[in-house]
Design a protein around this motif. Structure first.
Motif, PDB file in Angstrom:
ATOM      1  N   SER B 165       0.803  -1.216   0.000  1.00 39.68           N
ATOM      2  CA  SER B 165       0.000   0.000   0.000  1.00 39.68           C
ATOM      3  C   SER B 165       0.841   1.273   0.000  1.00 39.68           C
ATOM      4  O   SER B 165       0.272   2.361   0.087  1.00 39.68           O
ATOM      5  CB  SER B 165      -0.939  -0.003   1.200  1.00 39.68           C
ATOM      6  OG  SER B 165      -0.212  -0.337   2.354  1.00 39.68           O
ATOM      7  N   CYS B 166       2.158   1.149  -0.121  1.00 42.28           N
ATOM      8  CA  CYS B 166       3.000   2.360  -0.220  1.00 42.28           C
ATOM      9  C   CYS B 166       2.555   3.162  -1.444  1.00 42.28           C
ATOM     10  O   CYS B 166       2.335   2.609  -2.518  1.00 42.28           O
ATOM     11  CB  CYS B 166       4.458   1.967  -0.356  1.00 42.28           C
ATOM     12  SG  CYS B 166       5.540   3.340  -0.798  1.00 42.28           S
ATOM     13  N   ILE B 167       2.406   4.513  -1.280  1.00 41.16           N
ATOM     14  CA  ILE B 167       1.929   5.325  -2.389  1.00 41.16           C
ATOM     15  C   ILE B 167       3.062   6.101  -3.050  1.00 41.16           C
ATOM     16  O   ILE B 167       2.844   6.780  -4.043  1.00 41.16           O
ATOM     17  CB  ILE B 167       0.831   6.280  -1.929  1.00 41.16           C
ATOM     18  CG1 ILE B 167       1.347   7.122  -0.764  1.00 41.16           C
ATOM     19  CG2 ILE B 167      -0.413   5.510  -1.545  1.00 41.16           C
ATOM     20  CD1 ILE B 167       0.427   8.252  -0.435  1.00 41.16           C
ATOM     21  N   GLY B 168       4.256   6.041  -2.490  1.00 39.56           N
ATOM     22  CA  GLY B 168       5.397   6.644  -3.177  1.00 39.56           C
ATOM     23  C   GLY B 168       5.533   8.136  -3.022  1.00 39.56           C
ATOM     24  O   GLY B 168       5.918   8.821  -3.960  1.00 39.56           O
ATOM     25  N   CYS B 169       5.247   8.667  -1.829  1.00 35.92           N
ATOM     26  CA  CYS B 169       5.388  10.118  -1.662  1.00 35.92           C
ATOM     27  C   CYS B 169       6.848  10.531  -1.648  1.00 35.92           C
ATOM     28  O   CYS B 169       7.180  11.665  -1.983  1.00 35.92           O
ATOM     29  CB  CYS B 169       4.710  10.572  -0.380  1.00 35.92           C
ATOM     30  SG  CYS B 169       5.520   9.982   1.117  1.00 35.92           S
ATOM     31  N   GLY B 170       7.744   9.615  -1.242  1.00 32.86           N
ATOM     32  CA  GLY B 170       9.170   9.906  -1.335  1.00 32.86           C
ATOM     33  C   GLY B 170       9.794  10.480  -0.077  1.00 32.86           C
ATOM     34  O   GLY B 170      10.977  10.808  -0.062  1.00 32.86           O
ATOM     35  N   LEU B 171       9.020  10.623   0.996  1.00 35.43           N
ATOM     36  CA  LEU B 171       9.601  11.201   2.212  1.00 35.43           C
ATOM     37  C   LEU B 171      10.693  10.296   2.788  1.00 35.43           C
ATOM     38  O   LEU B 171      11.640  10.772   3.401  1.00 35.43           O
ATOM     39  CB  LEU B 171       8.501  11.441   3.245  1.00 35.43           C
ATOM     40  CG  LEU B 171       7.626  12.657   2.961  1.00 35.43           C
ATOM     41  CD1 LEU B 171       6.417  12.683   3.864  1.00 35.43           C
ATOM     42  CD2 LEU B 171       8.420  13.942   3.116  1.00 35.43           C
ATOM     43  N   CYS B 172      10.553   8.955   2.582  1.00 37.66           N
ATOM     44  CA  CYS B 172      11.584   8.043   3.074  1.00 37.66           C
ATOM     45  C   CYS B 172      12.881   8.243   2.297  1.00 37.66           C
ATOM     46  O   CYS B 172      13.964   8.298   2.877  1.00 37.66           O
ATOM     47  CB  CYS B 172      11.110   6.605   2.957  1.00 37.66           C
ATOM     48  SG  CYS B 172      10.444   6.198   1.339  1.00 37.66           S
ATOM     49  N   GLU B 173      12.764   8.381   0.982  1.00 39.29           N
ATOM     50  CA  GLU B 173      13.961   8.598   0.170  1.00 39.29           C
ATOM     51  C   GLU B 173      14.625   9.919   0.532  1.00 39.29           C
ATOM     52  O   GLU B 173      15.846  10.022   0.614  1.00 39.29           O
ATOM     53  CB  GLU B 173      13.580   8.589  -1.311  1.00 39.29           C
ATOM     54  CG  GLU B 173      14.778   8.823  -2.197  1.00 39.29           C
ATOM     55  CD  GLU B 173      14.482   8.662  -3.672  1.00 39.29           C
ATOM     56  OE1 GLU B 173      13.403   8.150  -4.019  1.00 39.29           O
ATOM     57  OE2 GLU B 173      15.348   9.055  -4.466  1.00 39.29           O
ATOM     58  N   ARG B 174      13.793  10.939   0.784  1.00 39.57           N
ATOM     59  CA  ARG B 174      14.320  12.250   1.168  1.00 39.57           C
ATOM     60  C   ARG B 174      15.106  12.157   2.470  1.00 39.57           C
ATOM     61  O   ARG B 174      16.126  12.807   2.645  1.00 39.57           O
ATOM     62  CB  ARG B 174      13.153  13.224   1.341  1.00 39.57           C
ATOM     63  CG  ARG B 174      13.512  14.593   1.853  1.00 39.57           C
ATOM     64  CD  ARG B 174      14.111  15.434   0.761  1.00 39.57           C
ATOM     65  NE  ARG B 174      14.562  16.737   1.248  1.00 39.57           N
ATOM     66  CZ  ARG B 174      15.764  16.940   1.784  1.00 39.57           C
ATOM     67  NH1 ARG B 174      16.599  15.950   1.907  1.00 39.57           N
ATOM     68  NH2 ARG B 174      16.119  18.142   2.176  1.00 39.57           N
ATOM     69  N   SER B 175      14.619  11.302   3.380  1.00 43.94           N
ATOM     70  CA  SER B 175      15.193  11.324   4.724  1.00 43.94           C
ATOM     71  C   SER B 175      16.341  10.342   4.887  1.00 43.94           C
ATOM     72  O   SER B 175      17.035  10.376   5.908  1.00 43.94           O
ATOM     73  CB  SER B 175      14.109  11.002   5.746  1.00 43.94           C
ATOM     74  OG  SER B 175      13.725   9.652   5.567  1.00 43.94           O
ATOM     75  N   CYS B 176      16.549   9.427   3.918  1.00 45.88           N
ATOM     76  CA  CYS B 176      17.561   8.380   4.086  1.00 45.88           C
ATOM     77  C   CYS B 176      18.934   8.996   4.335  1.00 45.88           C
ATOM     78  O   CYS B 176      19.365   9.900   3.617  1.00 45.88           O
ATOM     79  CB  CYS B 176      17.613   7.490   2.847  1.00 45.88           C
ATOM     80  SG  CYS B 176      18.814   6.155   3.005  1.00 45.88           S
TER      81      CYS B 176
END
Lengths: 336, 192
Positions: B165-176
């Motif tokens: 159900s991940c929608i891909g907003c990208g906050l995880c990629e931003r914060s890595c």
């Protein structure tokens, strides 16, 4: 007995100044909207302490300007967004008819909430003609400055070529643009239409990294105006101008010449930015009611009229040399 | 330079001009991995509806929406996109509210609505790069996720496991905190 020539209402000849004020205001608003947006993001982030000095200055100025009107800029400044291509003004969404037409061409479907946003502009265009081109288009301000610039160059005895094309060329551009848009399935017209470019690029340069490629296209049109044909883009190429002209073909508000007080000086023809022929009563569907001819007329022979077609040609002006010569000839003939 | 050499050089340069340039060959380069604004239609429909008015960008409180120039082809000049590693979507859904054209539909800012209608992409974890999979407890992506335990779960050592159900907003990629990032958004539009 000769009938008394009708005088135009005394304010009409000052409308051209109002028009320049309106154009400047539109341009200023297009600059202010991105600045306010940047300010909104700073407010929403609670980031004043982290801002660079220049950003702090922007924040302070925007706060100073907006604080009398709103306590919550992050939400309330959303009231006015967008540009002349499509924009929102206190909940009223307005769009350029060309945007709607090209979206229909690209998607081959009707999305009514968007089509209805062009309703008010379309109605105004049907009543007032191509008024957007003269009174609101943010590119016109720069185009008119550009044509002043070429006049200065002429004064400095640097004569630039000024070719004449067929004014119907732009209807071809509109048709080709719509067909290409439809074939590609993407709104290509939006990338070459100057009002859309100006609004977008002003946002890019103020809120994002810098100018995009639209500026290159726009400078291309400026060079075309300067080096090939005076005001050539609006006269011969602009697809939006073509659409507005078609919509305003039977416009209600027109400029007409009062033949009784016209002296055939042809200043109106010289000043007409769209290369029309007001002195011969030939306004046609492309007149944008910019009132430049009213402002320059030395004998106040231009006025507004409410009728869906142009006056039929009235012949030479009654104060002009040609008419006098004809009159003398008639008098001499009668005497003989 | 004698004539034969000159003709040879001319021939070689003509061949070089005709042959496809390496830059043209690599049109889908990984640096062009981009997301459309949240809720946007699939690529073809999006391109045919977006009028490039820029209002989505003008209203984005995070200023994460940028606009294409020539880099993604002529068809997408002036269209909005998001590079999640630079600035990710905070799912405020304001762009859909302001979009007049229906290219970005209106979606309410409510978890179920968003889960149902937004599909920007799917986060993918590179276990070779991820610190948690290398034995150092991290869990930053999990804490950045606006849909914790729905879109992403953590296991032992805070190892992230992305859900369907991940929608891909990208906050995880931003914060890595890894460089390069160990979690990336695989854009949904490229599958369509």
């Amino acid at each position: 007995m000769m009938e008394q020539p009708r005088q135009p209402f005394f304010l009409w000849r000052h409308l051209n100044k109002l028009r320049l004020v309106t154009l400047s205001l539109v341009f200023i608003v297009l600059i202010i909207i991105p600045i306010f947006h940047v300010y909104q993001t700073f407010v929403a982030a609670h980031a004043y302490d982290l801002l660079a000095p220049s950003e702090k200055r922007l924040y302070d100025v925007a706060e100073f300007v907006t604080s009398p009107f709103t306590n919550e800029p992050a939400e309330d400044l959303d009231a006015v967004k967008g540009n002349t291509w499509s924009g929102k003004f206190w909940g009223l969404q307005l769009s350029d008819p060309l945007a709607v037409v090209s979206q229909i061409a690209a998607s081959l479907s009707f999305y009514w909430p968007f089509i209805l946003t062009a309703l008010i502009p379309v109605i105004l265009t049907i009543l007032l003609g191509r008024f957007f081109c003269g009174w609101l288009c943010p590119a016109i301000l720069i185009y008119e400055l550009n044509s002043n610039f070429s006049a200065w160059l002429k004064l400095a005895s640097l004569k630039l070529p000024n070719f004449q094309f067929d004014r119907r060329l732009k209807y071809g551009v509109l048709a080709t643009g719509l067909i290409l848009t439809s074939l590609v399935g993407s709104l290509l017209i939006a990338t070459i239409y100057p009002p859309a470019i100006i609004g977008r690029e002003l946002y890019f340069v103020i809120a994002l990294d810098g100018f995009g490629i639209g500026v290159v296209i726009f400078i291309g049109t400026l060079l075309f105006d300067l080096l090939v044909a005076r005001r050539g883009f609006c006269r011969y190429v602009c697809p939006g101008g073509a659409l507005y002209s078609l919509l305003g073909r039977y416009r209600f508000l027109r400029i007409r010449r009062i033949a009784e007080s016209c002296n055939d000086c042809a200043k109106c023809n010289a000043v007409c930015e769209f290369g029309l022929d007001p002195m011969k009563d030939d306004f046609g569907q492309e007149c944008n009611n910019c009132t430049a001819c009213m402002a320059i007329c030395p004998t106040e022979a231009m006025t507004f009229t409410l009728r869906p077609t142009d006056y039929p040609a009235q012949g030479p002006g009654h104060l002009g040399r040609q008419r006098k010569r004809e009159n003398n000839f008639e008098i001499r003939e009668a005497a003989e | 330079m004698d004539r034969r050499k000159f003709i040879k050089a001319m021939g070689a340069s003509a061949a070089a001009l005709v042959a496809p340039l390496p830059t043209q060959a690599a049109r889908n380069k990984p640096s062009l991995r981009y997301l459309r604004p949240p809720g946007a239609h699939k690529e073809a429909e999006f391109l045919s509806k977006c009028i490039r008015c820029g209002q989505c960008g003008e209203t984005c409180p995070n200023r994460c929406i940028k606009f294409f120039g020539f880099e993604n082809g002529i068809a997408s000049i002036g269209t909005p996109y998001i590079t999640p590693r630079e600035k990710a979507c905070i799912l405020c859904m304001k762009c859909g509210d302001v979009c007049p054209t229906g290219a970005i539909p209106k979606i309410e800012r409510e978890a179920n609505e968003i889960l149902e209608k937004v599909d920007m992409g799917l986060a993918v974890v590179d276990e070779e790069l991820c610190l948690s999979f290398q034995g150092k407890t991290c869990g930053v992506c999990y804490r950045a996720c606006p849909l914790q335990d729905v879109a992403i779960k953590v296991g032992m050592l805070e190892q992230p496991h992305v859900k369907e159900s991940c929608i891909g907003c990208g906050l995880c990629e931003r914060s890595c905190i890894q460089m390069p990032q160990a979690i990336r958004i695989q854009p949904a539009r490229q599958e369509a």
